[in-house]
Design a protein around this motif. Structure first.
Motif, PDB file in Angstrom:
ATOM      1  N   GLN A   1       0.827  -1.201   0.000  1.00 19.89           N
ATOM      2  CA  GLN A   1       0.000   0.000   0.000  1.00 19.89           C
ATOM      3  C   GLN A   1       0.868   1.261   0.000  1.00 19.89           C
ATOM      4  O   GLN A   1       0.571   2.244  -0.689  1.00 19.89           O
TER       5      GLN A   1
ATOM      6  N   ALA B   1       1.571   4.926 -11.562  1.00 23.15           N
ATOM      7  CA  ALA B   1       0.533   4.946 -10.528  1.00 23.15           C
ATOM      8  C   ALA B   1      -0.596   3.975 -10.872  1.00 23.15           C
ATOM      9  O   ALA B   1      -1.090   3.240 -10.004  1.00 23.15           O
TER      10      ALA B   1
ATOM     11  N   ALA C   1       2.210   1.917  -3.457  1.00 29.91           N
ATOM     12  CA  ALA C   1       1.158   2.466  -4.321  1.00 29.91           C
ATOM     13  C   ALA C   1       0.898   3.929  -3.997  1.00 29.91           C
ATOM     14  O   ALA C   1       0.699   4.758  -4.895  1.00 29.91           O
ATOM     15  N   ASP C   2       0.893   4.271  -2.708  1.00 32.08           N
ATOM     16  CA  ASP C   2       0.676   5.667  -2.309  1.00 32.08           C
ATOM     17  C   ASP C   2       1.779   6.574  -2.836  1.00 32.08           C
ATOM     18  O   ASP C   2       1.516   7.702  -3.284  1.00 32.08           O
TER      19      ASP C   2
ATOM     20  N   ALA D   1       1.291   7.160  -6.547  1.00 36.50           N
ATOM     21  CA  ALA D   1       0.195   8.104  -6.780  1.00 36.50           C
ATOM     22  C   ALA D   1       0.624   9.535  -6.468  1.00 36.50           C
ATOM     23  O   ALA D   1       0.315  10.474  -7.211  1.00 36.50           O
TER      24      ALA D   1
ATOM     25  N   HIS E   1      -4.893  -3.981  -6.478  1.00 35.05           N
ATOM     26  CA  HIS E   1      -6.307  -4.357  -6.394  1.00 35.05           C
ATOM     27  C   HIS E   1      -6.706  -5.403  -7.437  1.00 35.05           C
ATOM     28  O   HIS E   1      -7.906  -5.639  -7.653  1.00 35.05           O
TER      29      HIS E   1
ATOM     30  N   ASP F   1      -1.604   0.639  -8.762  1.00 31.50           N
ATOM     31  CA  ASP F   1      -2.979   0.477  -8.275  1.00 31.50           C
ATOM     32  C   ASP F   1      -3.616  -0.787  -8.853  1.00 31.50           C
ATOM     33  O   ASP F   1      -4.316  -1.519  -8.137  1.00 31.50           O
TER      34      ASP F   1
END
Length: 825
Positions: A651, A674, A654-655, A658, A682, A678
């Motif tokens: 996570q 990004a 991914a943050d 982004a 997911h 993501d």
């Protein structure tokens, strides 16, 4: 000599824990202290006490072994304590899953320790590698309820980031910590008496004070005094009849500081010449570069007990070390590697910026690249490049566009003052049109407002570079890196050509190795793997031995190419070389970290790969430059994190992807990165296809292939065995892995780039050791490469090797016009 003088209370505590282990209760103890404080003696005494109490003792120190060092020690224990050796043989199978190995070794150890309580002793734990550190943490946890006592000794220095975080976790959650403080005056006197067998007089105690009561230093200095006949014992009293250092102490001190980082060595040598007490600024003056930042070296030297704070000044803890270093060379002698005077790169960089100013939308392209550098934590370089752009004589409208585009990026990355200064400077021009002036004033007003957002998760280097300062890397390299990361590949190529042309016209020094290394990185981004390999190999052929660090970009490229073709041995060779050459170079750290992480992943160590880059506990600072220059990095981390069950780390990656994309909205590859991250996080094939499309639009076919492969894999897991999905997966894998022809298994074309470099050195008449020195490899690595070469070519002698080389390499080489090492042509 009683080496435990002053340490009795620590040994007494350890004896209590040994008794508890014998009764079935295990634990962990970390003994910390500066060099020479007696950690090894404490460990030896505890090991002897453990053996006397019937514990099985396994001991070692951190070193390179086939298994992580805790595994290595426990397997030795199991060989002794386990009757069924078949279980041990299972542990030694090549390719064993490391997580299964840790679990299995822990299980077998817990079972055996019920019959044979165990003491595990590990010295020099500050040198532990990341894989061993992870194994140590897992085993301490899994064996917490077993009669196993871990006894670890380490210096209080920063290890590799992951290893450091493991020790911090152990100390916080699982271990008892003992620190070996400086000996009291009474303990120093007792130690002198124990060593000399006589009562020390004031002259002996004076020498002990010059050693600051350090047991290791005292023992070695007293031995040197005795050997020189300068220690006299009369009527039960010991005296020293010399004031100057005896022979051998200088060599001893030299060997000691060689074990520390180059930055500490530079600080110590400079400080020894600066006087009794000194400041970091005075040490920098001695080096010859008043702008040199020695703060990190000071912090580390204080932590390891070499330097102490004296008010605002610094002083040596051990005057003997200062005296030895001061006597090592006259003040005029060069230090270990002083930074060079201003490198003259501004002229070359200014010519490149002027070129960008003449192309369509050049100022906006430049602003995009500099904004990206600032958001990647290189604010100092971005600000200095912007300053050069403004001094290059841009048209007023072009300058306004550049500053207006760049200011938000500087502000977002924490450089509010830098952004305001650029805006005010442009506003001072009298030829700015009223519309642009209004925009500049509005932007300047916004700079005075609080951002209201969180600070970036890294520290930028706003004040590290000023006009006229020395450069860790020439500024034109940062311009090229910014343009490549911003997907401005044509502009990056034009800048490289402009830099080379300007160097020729000015007869200026230009590192050919550095130039070709950055060209190789550009070619990798374009997906031209074979061309990149050729450029990187050219960089290594042209490497200047006086500046070996200039070859790091090329080695990093070759490590990546080797991994692309599955050659882990060659990749490891290049990685080890880059690690040796980047000890004090922060500009190349992102390259090295990424190469190391990829090697971990290719070697089947997903958790190690992830935690070497992303650490949710915050012990490892995120490197935004790595994730910015390699848009697929976040997706790679997430892919490995999901294998290892590290959801929080996935996570966080991914943050970061982004955030990086939001701060650089005009860079398509970062938007692709990004979406890629993501989509993997997911299991979203639609996001992954969007990522592949964005990579293609950005001109990155290799990254697009990776995105397609991930999309196919996710779609297959969601949709099952759909034939079209399998076809897509096969096509994507082909795009990713087969951009060049597959390397044959034998013959000249089967030789890797690393093997060819060794061949060229040997054909030039060098011995294996000489070749190793020239190529920055170990003699063992050269031997290994040669054995593989002889096997692939089915030859048995160097004469045959020379004939093959002439047949395949010599004629083309004569036709090529190889540039000189001082130029990039």
């Amino acid at each position: 000599m009683n080496a435990l003088v002053g340490r009795d209370h620590i040994l007494s505590s350890l004896v209590g824990q040994l008794d508890a282990t014998r009764q079935g209760k295990g634990g962990c103890v970390v003994v910390e202290g500066p060099f020479g404080s007696g950690k090894t003696h404490v460990l030896k005494a505890a090991a002897m006490e453990g053996a006397e109490r019937g514990l099985t003792v396994v001991a070692g120190r951190t070193s390179v072994t086939d298994q992580p060092i805790p595994i290595h020690l426990l397997i030795n224990f199991l060989r002794h304590a386990t009757a069924d050796q078949a279980d041990i043989d299972d542990l030694l199978r090549p390719g064993t899953n490391p997580f299964w190995l840790i679990d299995r070794v822990g299980e077998l150890t817990a079972r055996a320790a019920r019959q044979h309580p165990l003491l595990v002793v590990l010295d020099d734990a500050q040198r532990i590698d990341d894989v061993s550190a992870l194994a140590l943490r897992g085993l301490v946890q899994s064996l917490a309820s077993a009669p196993v006592l871990w006894l670890l000794a380490r210096r209080p220095i920063h290890s590799q980031p992951l290893a450091q975080s493991v020790f911090e976790w152990l100390i916080d959650h699982a271990a008892t910590r003992h620190h070996l403080d400086t000996l009291t005056e009474q303990a120093v006197t007792e130690l002198c008496t124990s060593f000399l067998g006589a009562r020390p007089d004031s002259s002996v105690l004076g020498w002990a004070a010059r050693c600051d009561g350090n047991p290791w230093l005292m023992e070695n200095v007293f031995s040197a005094l005795i050997k020189a006949g300068q220690m006299i014992i009369t009527d039960g009293a010991a005296s020293v009849v010399a004031e100057h250092l005896p022979d051998g102490v200088r060599t001893l001190v030299h060997d000691l500081i060689d074990g520390f980082s180059p930055a500490i060595r530079q600080l110590l040598v400079a400080g020894s010449r600066a006087g009794g007490t000194f400041t970091a600024a005075e040490a920098a003056e001695v080096v010859g570069d008043s702008s040199l930042d020695l703060s990190s070296a000071v912090e580390e030297a204080v932590r390891v007990g070499l330097i102490r704070d004296v008010g605002a000044d610094l002083a040596f803890h051990h005057p003997v070390i200062q005296e030895a270093l001061r006597a090592e060379a006259p003040p005029s002698a060069p230090l270990i590697r002083p930074l060079p005077p201003p490198c003259g790169c501004e002229e070359l960089t200014t010519a490149a910026i002027a070129l960008l100013g003449r192309i369509d939308d050049g100022p906006r392209t430049l602003a995009r690249a500099l904004r990206l550098l600032a958001s990647a934590g290189r604010g100092g370089e971005a600000h200095r490049l912007a300053d050069l752009a403004l001094r290059s004589g841009l048209e007023p409208a072009a300058e306004a566009r550049l500053v207006l585009d760049l200011a938000p990026g500087l502000r977002d990355a924490g450089g509010t003052g830098a952004a305001a200064a650029l805006l005010a400077r442009t506003l001072a021009r009298g030829d700015i049109c009223e519309l642009d002036r209004a925009k500049l004033n509005r932007a300047l007003a916004e700079e005075a407002e609080p951002t209201g957002g969180a600070a970036p998760p890294w520290r930028s280097r706003w004040n590290s570079l000023r006009h006229g300062d020395s450069c860790e890397r020439p500024l034109w390299t940062w311009l090229v890196r910014g343009l490549v990361a911003a997907d401005q590949f044509d502009e990056a190529a034009a800048v490289l050509d402009a830099v080379r042309q300007e160097a020729r016209e000015r007869d200026a020094t230009l590192s050919a190795s550095l130039w070709h290394g950055h060209r190789a990185e550009l070619l990798v981004a374009l997906g031209q793997i074979n061309e990149a390999r050729s450029a990187a190999e050219t960089a290594l052929r042209l490497a200047d031995r006086s500046a070996p660090e200039d070859a790091v970009p090329a080695h990093a490229v070759l490590a990546g190419v080797s991994l692309h073709y599955g050659d882990l041995v060659a990749a490891g060779d290049h990685l080890r070389t880059t690690e040796r050459l980047t000890t004090v170079m922060t500009a190349d750290q992102a390259r090295v970290d990424w190469a190391r992480a990829r090697l971990h992943a290719a070697s089947g160590r997903p958790a190690t790969m992830v935690q070497s880059l992303v650490d949710t506990a915050g012990h490892i600072a995120l490197d935004p430059l790595l994730f910015t220059e390699t848009p697929t990095a976040a997706a790679a981390v997430i892919r490995q994190a999901k294998q290892a069950g590290l959801r929080a780390e996935a996570q966080r990656a991914a943050d970061l992807a982004a955030l990086t994309a939001r701060r650089n909205p005009a860079v398509q590859s970062l938007a692709a990165g990004a979406a890629h991250a993501d989509g993997l996080l997911h299991d979203d094939p639609v996001a992954l296809h969007r990522a592949a499309d964005l990579y293609r639009l950005a001109g990155r076919p290799l990254a697009a292939g990776v995105g397609l492969e991930d999309a196919a894999r996710v779609a297959r897991s969601v949709q099952g065995g759909n034939p079209s999905v399998r076809l897509l997966e096969k096509s994507a894998a082909h795009n990713v892995r087969r951009l060049g022809p597959e390397r044959p298994k034998s013959g000249w074309e089967s030789l890797t780039s690393a093997e060819l470099r060794v061949v060229r050195a040997i054909v030039d008449g060098r011995t294996n050791r000489e070749a190793a020195s020239m190529l920055f490899l170990s003699p063992h690595t050269v031997d290994t490469h040669l054995r593989r070469v002889f096997s692939k070519l089915a030859i048995k002698s160097r004469v045959e090797l020379t004939k093959r080389f002439i047949a395949h390499e010599a004629h083309p080489a004569m036709l090529a016009s190889a540039p000189q090492s001082g130029s990039a042509s």
